[in-house]
Design a protein around this motif. Structure first.
Motif, PDB file in Angstrom:
ATOM      1  N   ARG A  53      34.772  49.102  56.614  1.00  0.00           N
ATOM      2  CA  ARG A  53      33.411  48.789  56.147  1.00  0.00           C
ATOM      3  C   ARG A  53      32.519  50.026  56.145  1.00  0.00           C
ATOM      4  NH1 ARG A  53      28.361  48.413  57.305  1.00  0.00           N
ATOM      5  NH2 ARG A  53      28.976  49.695  59.071  1.00  0.00           N
TER       6      ARG A  53
ATOM      7  N   ASP B 243      25.240  38.922  52.392  1.00  0.00           N
ATOM      8  CA  ASP B 243      25.213  38.001  53.532  1.00  0.00           C
ATOM      9  C   ASP B 243      23.854  37.318  53.690  1.00  0.00           C
ATOM     10  OD1 ASP B 243      27.815  38.516  54.144  1.00  0.00           O
ATOM     11  OD2 ASP B 243      27.448  39.279  56.162  1.00  0.00           O
TER      12      ASP B 243
ATOM     13  N   SER C 257      23.893  48.486  54.221  1.00  0.00           N
ATOM     14  CA  SER C 257      25.282  48.349  54.694  1.00  0.00           C
ATOM     15  C   SER C 257      26.183  48.318  53.466  1.00  0.00           C
ATOM     16  CB  SER C 257      25.412  47.085  55.535  1.00  0.00           C
ATOM     17  OG  SER C 257      26.747  46.800  55.839  1.00  0.00           O
ATOM     18  N   ILE C 258      26.478  47.128  52.946  1.00  0.00           N
ATOM     19  CA  ILE C 258      27.329  47.017  51.767  1.00  0.00           C
ATOM     20  C   ILE C 258      26.508  46.558  50.544  1.00  0.00           C
ATOM     21  CG2 ILE C 258      29.323  45.825  50.744  1.00  0.00           C
ATOM     22  CD1 ILE C 258      30.012  47.853  52.988  1.00  0.00           C
ATOM     23  N   ALA C 259      25.851  45.398  50.652  1.00  0.00           N
ATOM     24  CA  ALA C 259      25.121  44.848  49.505  1.00  0.00           C
ATOM     25  C   ALA C 259      24.022  45.805  49.040  1.00  0.00           C
ATOM     26  CB  ALA C 259      24.527  43.485  49.882  1.00  0.00           C
TER      27      ALA C 259
ATOM     28  N   MET D 172      33.512  36.926  58.788  1.00  0.00           N
ATOM     29  CA  MET D 172      34.984  36.958  58.803  1.00  0.00           C
ATOM     30  C   MET D 172      35.606  36.173  57.651  1.00  0.00           C
ATOM     31  SD  MET D 172      35.938  36.624  62.773  1.00  0.00           S
ATOM     32  CE  MET D 172      37.652  37.101  62.549  1.00  0.00           C
TER      33      MET D 172
ATOM     34  N   GLU E  16      16.249  50.793  55.829  1.00  0.00           N
ATOM     35  CA  GLU E  16      17.279  50.346  56.783  1.00  0.00           C
ATOM     36  C   GLU E  16      16.727  50.530  58.192  1.00  0.00           C
ATOM     37  OE1 GLU E  16      20.615  49.088  57.107  1.00  0.00           O
ATOM     38  OE2 GLU E  16      20.135  49.397  59.223  1.00  0.00           O
TER      39      GLU E  16
ATOM     40  N   SER F 148      11.468  49.189  58.738  1.00  0.00           N
ATOM     41  CA  SER F 148      11.730  47.830  58.274  1.00  0.00           C
ATOM     42  C   SER F 148      10.463  47.281  57.637  1.00  0.00           C
ATOM     43  CB  SER F 148      12.143  46.971  59.481  1.00  0.00           C
ATOM     44  OG  SER F 148      12.377  45.655  59.055  1.00  0.00           O
TER      45      SER F 148
ATOM     46  N   ARG G 238      25.030  53.060  59.222  1.00  0.00           N
ATOM     47  CA  ARG G 238      25.824  52.555  60.339  1.00  0.00           C
ATOM     48  C   ARG G 238      27.321  52.655  60.048  1.00  0.00           C
ATOM     49  NH1 ARG G 238      23.286  46.801  61.840  1.00  0.00           N
ATOM     50  NH2 ARG G 238      24.829  46.959  63.512  1.00  0.00           N
TER      51      ARG G 238
ATOM     52  N   THR H 162      32.350  40.824  51.838  1.00  0.00           N
ATOM     53  CA  THR H 162      32.124  42.112  51.194  1.00  0.00           C
ATOM     54  C   THR H 162      32.349  42.028  49.689  1.00  0.00           C
ATOM     55  OG1 THR H 162      32.841  43.133  53.240  1.00  0.00           O
ATOM     56  CG2 THR H 162      32.750  44.550  51.310  1.00  0.00           C
TER      57      THR H 162
HETATM   58  C1  LIG Z   1      27.835  47.832  61.740  1.00  0.00           C
HETATM   59  C2  LIG Z   1      28.399  46.590  61.086  1.00  0.00           C
HETATM   60  C3  LIG Z   1      29.660  46.126  61.466  1.00  0.00           C
HETATM   61  C4  LIG Z   1      30.191  44.970  60.886  1.00  0.00           C
HETATM   62  N1  LIG Z   1      31.416  44.547  61.302  1.00  0.00           N
HETATM   63  C5  LIG Z   1      31.910  43.403  60.824  1.00  0.00           C
HETATM   64  C6  LIG Z   1      33.156  42.888  61.315  1.00  0.00           C
HETATM   65  O1  LIG Z   1      33.817  43.508  62.159  1.00  0.00           O
HETATM   66  N2  LIG Z   1      33.594  41.692  60.821  1.00  0.00           N
HETATM   67  C7  LIG Z   1      32.864  40.997  59.880  1.00  0.00           C
HETATM   68  O2  LIG Z   1      33.275  39.918  59.486  1.00  0.00           O
HETATM   69  N3  LIG Z   1      31.712  41.483  59.379  1.00  0.00           N
HETATM   70  C8  LIG Z   1      31.206  42.649  59.826  1.00  0.00           C
HETATM   71  N4  LIG Z   1      30.004  43.101  59.351  1.00  0.00           N
HETATM   72  C9  LIG Z   1      29.323  42.342  58.269  1.00  0.00           C
HETATM   73  C10 LIG Z   1      29.851  42.734  56.869  1.00  0.00           C
HETATM   74  O3  LIG Z   1      29.493  44.066  56.590  1.00  0.00           O
HETATM   75  C11 LIG Z   1      29.229  41.806  55.833  1.00  0.00           C
HETATM   76  O4  LIG Z   1      29.685  40.483  56.089  1.00  0.00           O
HETATM   77  C12 LIG Z   1      29.546  42.076  54.352  1.00  0.00           C
HETATM   78  O5  LIG Z   1      30.066  43.344  54.121  1.00  0.00           O
HETATM   79  C13 LIG Z   1      28.271  41.905  53.467  1.00  0.00           C
HETATM   80  O6  LIG Z   1      27.399  42.964  53.749  1.00  0.00           O
HETATM   81  P1  LIG Z   1      25.813  42.915  53.665  1.00  0.00           P
HETATM   82  O7  LIG Z   1      25.402  44.302  53.259  1.00  0.00           O
HETATM   83  O8  LIG Z   1      25.328  41.774  52.871  1.00  0.00           O
HETATM   84  O9  LIG Z   1      25.330  42.607  55.177  1.00  0.00           O
HETATM   85  P2  LIG Z   1      25.518  43.478  56.500  1.00  0.00           P
HETATM   86  O10 LIG Z   1      26.765  44.269  56.451  1.00  0.00           O
HETATM   87  O11 LIG Z   1      25.311  42.583  57.648  1.00  0.00           O
HETATM   88  O12 LIG Z   1      24.313  44.544  56.440  1.00  0.00           O
HETATM   89  C14 LIG Z   1      22.963  44.274  56.645  1.00  0.00           C
HETATM   90  C15 LIG Z   1      22.210  45.595  56.830  1.00  0.00           C
HETATM   91  O13 LIG Z   1      20.816  45.311  56.932  1.00  0.00           O
HETATM   92  C16 LIG Z   1      20.289  46.021  58.032  1.00  0.00           C
HETATM   93  N5  LIG Z   1      19.121  45.298  58.511  1.00  0.00           N
HETATM   94  C17 LIG Z   1      19.105  44.140  59.231  1.00  0.00           C
HETATM   95  N6  LIG Z   1      17.833  43.776  59.480  1.00  0.00           N
HETATM   96  C18 LIG Z   1      17.040  44.696  58.894  1.00  0.00           C
HETATM   97  C19 LIG Z   1      15.642  44.850  58.796  1.00  0.00           C
HETATM   98  N7  LIG Z   1      14.793  43.995  59.385  1.00  0.00           N
HETATM   99  N8  LIG Z   1      15.148  45.927  58.122  1.00  0.00           N
HETATM  100  C20 LIG Z   1      15.983  46.818  57.552  1.00  0.00           C
HETATM  101  N9  LIG Z   1      17.332  46.710  57.612  1.00  0.00           N
HETATM  102  C21 LIG Z   1      17.845  45.670  58.266  1.00  0.00           C
HETATM  103  C22 LIG Z   1      21.428  46.093  59.038  1.00  0.00           C
HETATM  104  O14 LIG Z   1      21.250  47.135  59.972  1.00  0.00           O
HETATM  105  C23 LIG Z   1      22.607  46.331  58.115  1.00  0.00           C
HETATM  106  O15 LIG Z   1      22.786  47.705  57.845  1.00  0.00           O
HETATM  107  C24 LIG Z   1      29.442  44.256  59.889  1.00  0.00           C
HETATM  108  C25 LIG Z   1      28.189  44.727  59.503  1.00  0.00           C
HETATM  109  C26 LIG Z   1      27.660  45.881  60.073  1.00  0.00           C
HETATM  110  C27 LIG Z   1      26.267  46.366  59.627  1.00  0.00           C
END
Ligand SMILES: Cc1cc2nc3c(=O)[nH]c(=O)nc-3n(C[C@H](O)[C@H](O)[C@H](O)COP(=O)(O)OP(=O)(O)OC[C@H]3O[C@@H](n4cnc5c(N)ncnc54)[C@H](O)[C@@H]3O)c2cc1C
Length: 401
Positions: free
Chosen positions: A108, A294, A19-21, A301, A40, A130, A46, A306
């Protein structure tokens, strides 16, 4: 600054989550030559999600160093004023753009796409899979996958979000780490029935709120954000129909645009639904496994998740480069640099639930009075400085380039 040790071409890294991280770390590590695989669980990158923003010099430095600052600007949303409205749609308070949107704001999904495009030729992305098991050994982590053959990696990074599977496998059950803040949030696309043009509206009833926003000037589409106060719910996170039923129940009888939004929900194919919660772990690393974004310090929120994830990815890759790939040294430095910074950002983003959906009419009125004060020019600038303060509360070392 020496760059003698920064070549990481001997290092194999598995990142869980795109996703982002995940893509942010992949981008930073690929610059040092590391051999990176991202797994992923979704079948493709996504899309979806609300706009996310960056603020202050730390975000700017990191994004510039990653080479994506200009592209983020080219795709920014240009969101304008947001108004709190009554049931008839009349504005009760107007909130200026600078209060809500940081220095630059982008969707995002668009940000994820930019980082994916920048890395896809140098990084191996495996979608629709996964991690099944992880075994940390002195020589590497043995990984079995749900679908792909088993492999060994030098390091594994959990970037798989608030409900991280990697964290569950290595650090223990989510219930130890997740703090629930008595609210849920949902986001999805709706028709732009109000004809919004880069503006937003928020309507609250006790314990629930609907926000509609048009971020990109598209005359046909808008984003809906629903927030409601609730006890902890038990539901299957993969069951989208069940999540839609929960929302339909909680928003039944809602005034203003409620009926139209619920109608659009039935057809939505991009629903994001989660608890408003934070992750607090004792340690971000264990052996050859680390948590990022995350998964390690998430906060639903509030605009901070991010930015912290991007800074975390930059620091983790930079420390690995400084340490020549020695994960013990690098992980210790990552822990000590990121922990307090992430905690500070979590504090600032802690209370998004009551902000949107105050529990009683009286609280809604006092929130609106507070907004009116905050929206006055000097206080809006003050509000901006507070959020900027936590986003800049880290001294970035000079990493090899
Ligand atoms: C589709 C989507 C929509 C979002 N919308 C919002 C929003 O409207 N408001 C808000 O506050 N935050 C939202 N978020 C969360 C936001 O992106 C995060 O809080 C922030 O950007 C940090 O991102 P992150 O990459 O650490 O985690 P996340 O953005 O949560 O990404 C985690 C990624 O890991 C993947 N994943 C999860 N489990 C597994 C697994 N078992 N194996 C492989 N991959 C896995 C997920 O599909 C996702 O792509 C959303 C996240 C996504 C994925």
């Amino acid at each position: 600054m020496t760059n003698r040790t920064h070549d990481l071409s001997h290092l194999t890294v598995l990142i869980c989550g795109a996703s982002i991280a995940g893509p942010a770390l992949a981008l930073n590590l690929a610059r040092y030559g590391a051999r990176v695989t991202v797994v992923e669980k979704a079948p493709a990158l996504r899309g979806g999600g609300f706009a996310v923003d960056f603020r202050g010099h730390v975000h700017r430095t990191v994004l510039t160093s990653m080479g994506i600052w200009d592209e983020i600007h080219a795709h920014q949303t240009h969101m304008g004023r947001q108004s709190v409205v009554d049931a008839d749609g009349h504005a009760r308070v107007d909130l200026p753009a600078e209060m809500m949107s940081g220095d630059v704001e982008i969707f995002r999904g668009e940000l994820a796409r930019i980082m994916y495009e920048r890395t896809k030729d140098r990084v191996e992305y495996v979608f629709g899979d996964s991690i099944a098991t992880l075994t940390d050994t002195p020589h590497g982590v043995d990984v079995t996958f749900e679908n792909s053959p088993s492999r060994r990696f030098d390091l594994v990074i959990g970037a798989d979000g608030l409900h991280s599977h990697t964290r569950g496998l290595v650090f223990g059950d989510e219930s130890r780490y997740l703090r629930f803040f008595d609210h849920y949030v949902a986001g999805f696309e709706v028709p732009n029935d109000l004809g919004l043009d880069r503006t937003g509206r928020v309507y609250s009833e006790p314990g629930r709120a609907i926000a509609l926003g048009n971020y990109d000037g598209d005359p046909d589409r808008a984003g809906a954000l629903l927030v409601f106060r609730s006890e902890r719910l038990s539901y299957d996170r993969r069951d989208i129909a069940a999540q839609k039923r929960i929302l339909a129940e909680r928003f039944a009888g809602m005034g203003w645009e409620g009926p139209r939004v619920l109608k659009a929900l039935e057809a939505a194919d991009d629903l994001y639904f989660d608890a408003i919660a934070q992750i607090h772990v004792d340690r971000l690393t264990k052996g050859r496994v680390a948590l990022l974004g995350d998964a390690g310090y998430g906060a639903t929120m509030g605009g901070m998740g991010t930015g912290v994830a991007i800074v975390g990815a930059y620091v983790l890759a930079g420390e690995l480069a400084l340490a020549g790939g020695d994960h013990r040294t690098a992980f210790a430095a990552y822990e000590s640099r990121i922990r307090d910074f992430a905690k500070g950002c979590q504090k600032t983003s802690g209370n998004a639930g009551p902000f949107f959906a105050p529990a009683t009419e009286r609280l809604i009125r006092s929130r609106d009075r507070m907004y009116r004060l905050l929206a006055s020019r000097p206080l809006a600038a003050f509000f901006k400085r507070i959020t900027e303060k936590s986003a800049t509360a880290i001294k970035l070392p000079e990493y090899p380039v």
